[in-house]
Write an enzyme that holds these catalytic residues in place. Sequence first.
Site: not given
Length: 424
Positions: A141, A252
Amino acid sequence: MINPNDPTLKSWIAVDKDSDFPIQNLPFGIFKREGKLPRAGIAIGDYVVDLAEAALTGYFRELHVNLQIFEHNHLNPVIGMGKEKCRMLRQIISELLRHDNPELRDRPDIQKRVIHHRSSVEMLLPVRIGDYTDFYSSIDHATNIGKMLRDPDNALLPNWKHLPVAYHGRASSICVSGHNFHRPKGQMKPPDADQPVFGPTKALDFELETAFIIGTPTQMGDSVTTSAADQFIFGMVLFNDWSARDIQAWEYVPLGPFLAKNFASTISPWIITLDALEPFRVEGYTQSPAVLPYLHYTGNRNLDIQLEVIIQPEKGEPTCVTRSNYRYMYWTMEQQLAHHTVNGCNIQVGDMMASGTISGPTPESFGSMMELTWRGSKPLKLKDGSERKYIDNGDTVIIRGHAEKNGVRIGFGECKATVLPAKN
Ligand code: MN
C-alpha cells in the site's frame, strides 16, 4: 482444562460449517434486544450468549468479578477484567456450549433467557474507544501511494522501513457496522484549477483494514516491549477507514490526514480474541534494513487472515473487488504497540489501533479504490455493468475476513456501511 481452540470441539448448538462463529471462536460484542438495555454477549453460530443472564444464572462465580460489568453499553469493564479473566470467561462459555455438557444443553428454561437468535438482536459499538491510531504498515500500500503521489522511483519515504508510521485519528466518529453516513463535503483543489473549490467529495474511497483493541492499560512513562505486547491486546476487528481522496490530496501536507478521514469510520461488531487467532500465526515479513532493538521480535508474529471487500450497488448485484490478507503487513501488531509506547505514551482499555490499508502484492489484492483503479485511471467494472472509480451514493461497502485451518474457520462477521448523499 480443555483448550478452547481445539479443532475437534463441537457444540450442542448447531453451527453451519461456513459460519464465522464456531465454538473455537467465541468473539465478544455488545447487543441490544428490543425494549431491553444493551449488554455483553458472545457469538456462537447464529446465536448470541447473553453474558448478563449467564452471570445471573451463576455460571461466572469462579471469575470473582462484579457481575454488573456485563450490563453496560460497551465492553470496557469486561475487557478491563484483564487477559486472564477474559480467557477464563471464554473457557467457561466454551465448556457450557460443548456438545457433551448437559448443564445448559438440557435446560431449555435457562436457554430461553441466556441464548438469543442473532436475528433478534441489534449489534452496537463493542467498545468505548478513547483513542484511535491508524498505522500505515502495508508495504505494498505505502509503495503504491508513494508511486502515485510522489516519486515512482523512491516510493517509500526514508523513515518507512525504520518505524511503523501512523497518525492519531478521531475516535468519536467510529461507528459499528450497519451505521450509514452522508458523503462528506470539503475543500479540494482539482489538478487543473488554480484555486480550491468546495463541495461533496468526488473521490470517496474505502480502506481495507483491521484494528486491535487494547485490553490492558499502561501508565504514562511506561513502554510495552514487543515480547509483552500480546498481553496488552484483547482482540481484533475489521475496520474501514473511509477516505475522501480529493480532500486528502489538498489538505494532507504537512500534518497528515484530517477532514479526509474524520467524517466516519466503520468497525465490525464482534471482537475476535487474540487467543482465538493464535492457531493462525505465520512468519512475518523479512525486514531489511534491520530495525532498532526496541522493534526486534522473534517467532511467527503475522496472522493468516483472508480479507475481501464487496461493493453492493443500491440496485445491482454485489461484486467482490479485492482479496487481500493480513499476512502482507510489513509491521506486526507487536511492533506497532512497542513503537506507539516507546516514548512513554500511555494506552487505555478500549483504545483502538488500526493496521492501515492492507494491500497485497498483486493488483487484485489492493486495499483501496485509489489503488485498484490507479487513481481513477482504470475504472473497475462491477457485475451489474456499471463502472466505479470511487464509491457512489447508495453503494454499500462490505469488508469480510476469516482465518481457516484444520477445518476450523474463525471469521470476523461483516463490516459494512452505505454511503448516503451529501447533506444540504
Ligand atoms: Mn487508513
